[in-house]
Design an enzyme around this catalytic site. Sequence first.
Site, PDB file in Angstrom:
ATOM      1  N   HIS A 153      44.869  29.500  29.722  1.00 24.17           N
ATOM      2  CA  HIS A 153      45.532  30.444  30.632  1.00 24.17           C
ATOM      3  C   HIS A 153      46.835  31.002  30.058  1.00 24.17           C
ATOM      4  CE1 HIS A 153      42.412  29.727  33.391  1.00 24.17           C
ATOM      5  NE2 HIS A 153      42.900  28.684  34.015  1.00 24.17           N
ATOM      6  N   HIS A 227      43.598  33.119  40.185  1.00 23.64           N
ATOM      7  CA  HIS A 227      43.155  31.721  40.206  1.00 23.64           C
ATOM      8  C   HIS A 227      43.268  31.097  41.600  1.00 23.64           C
ATOM      9  CE1 HIS A 227      42.126  27.825  38.592  1.00 23.64           C
ATOM     10  NE2 HIS A 227      42.224  28.241  37.346  1.00 23.64           N
ATOM     11  N   GLU A 374      36.543  32.658  39.125  1.00 21.29           N
ATOM     12  CA  GLU A 374      37.413  33.571  38.392  1.00 21.29           C
ATOM     13  C   GLU A 374      36.571  34.585  37.612  1.00 21.29           C
ATOM     14  OE1 GLU A 374      40.096  30.808  36.068  1.00 21.29           O
ATOM     15  OE2 GLU A 374      38.859  29.430  37.252  1.00 21.29           O
TER      16      GLU A 374
END
Length: 408
Positions: A153, A227, A374
């Site tokens: 991420h 998220h 996601e």
Amino acid sequence: MPGQHPSPFRTARHRTLVAVLGAGLLAGGLASPAAATDDDGRDDGGGPSTTVEPFGATPDGTAVERWTLSNGDTTMRVLTFGGVIQTLEVPDADGQVENVVLGYPDLEGYYTQGDPYFGALIGRYGNRIAGGRFTLDGQTYQLPLNDGPNTLHGGPGGFSERVWTATDVSDADVAALQLQLVSEDGDQGFPGTLTTTVTYRLDAESRLTVHYEATTDAPTVVNLTQHTYWNLAGEGSGDVYDHELQLNASGFTPVDETLIPTGEIAPVEGTPFDFRGPTPIGARIRVADQQLLYGQGYDHNWVLDRGDDGAREGSDAEDALEEAAVLHDPASGRTLTISTTEPGIQFYSGNFLNGTLVGTGGGVYRQGDGLALETQHFPDSPNQPDFPSTVLRPGEVYDSTTVFELTS
């Protein structure tokens, strides 16, 4: 539309919440006067309202705001820290309004080590990059590692840990919040200065729009996502293993022991990864399958069955919006339908929630108490030449659209 399957879940009562992540959907005009609200900030049934309040400060003293966007019986609270969707309150089949996303009651939880990205905007690169390293136009870039031997991420200090600049861009029909962030060249090890704008909109039809747009001044790689962790029975109500999930995908990307894709696109048929029909999440999560052992449950990218390929040459603006997933909670009657222009979707079943995090409702989150869906380009795409490209070049505009529709 090719690549779509009809939703198996429809009830007599139909309330809709749509979240769109994409370009060309910005709310324009001046902010309208706020509608009347009750004591908790919820709209009383009049027009849309947008309000703001202080929400503490980061350890370095940067002030954080919490914005409340309301429309009828739908209310969303957003933090400027990480662009976090802290709460999202919608009615069930009986009209009972509950928060259906996981989060923390205060700011500290979001910047404390161990936060699993509750409700946050993710960048510069959602998901994992092997070894935190990739080569672009003959030059190799090293990113900081934060997930064993890999970067996850965007690495430590990613977009989920930044304070975004917020502007009310509401008009007479839409409560809207625009978030902006400039990531300088070399930030997190990525090349190019990336300018990102994200806009959340809540319109008169309870349509929540989240708009992503990004440009760069040098070649780089980008994979933005949101998220949010969902529990359609209500935050803090227990695990989601009885939720029924359908993923419109006949293939997925298997991973190695560090959750990096092997490069293969494997068929889901005959495996615990076959969600082509509605299937309880807990039905096969404890099967002794090597991929489930690697992820301690589901933490994988599904390759969506699309009428077009969902590939991006700088932008997904011309890719079709196609249904990707349907999530249904039999207890509350709520159904979440997700459509996207993206080629993949990461289903994460909350495997690493370990009972140490206290949520907005005051309860402790344990394994499986929420799940993330996601929409994305595939993990480790910069190192996988056969995967759709995530390269963004000067003159191109990052543009992606996802629709979340909640009905009951």
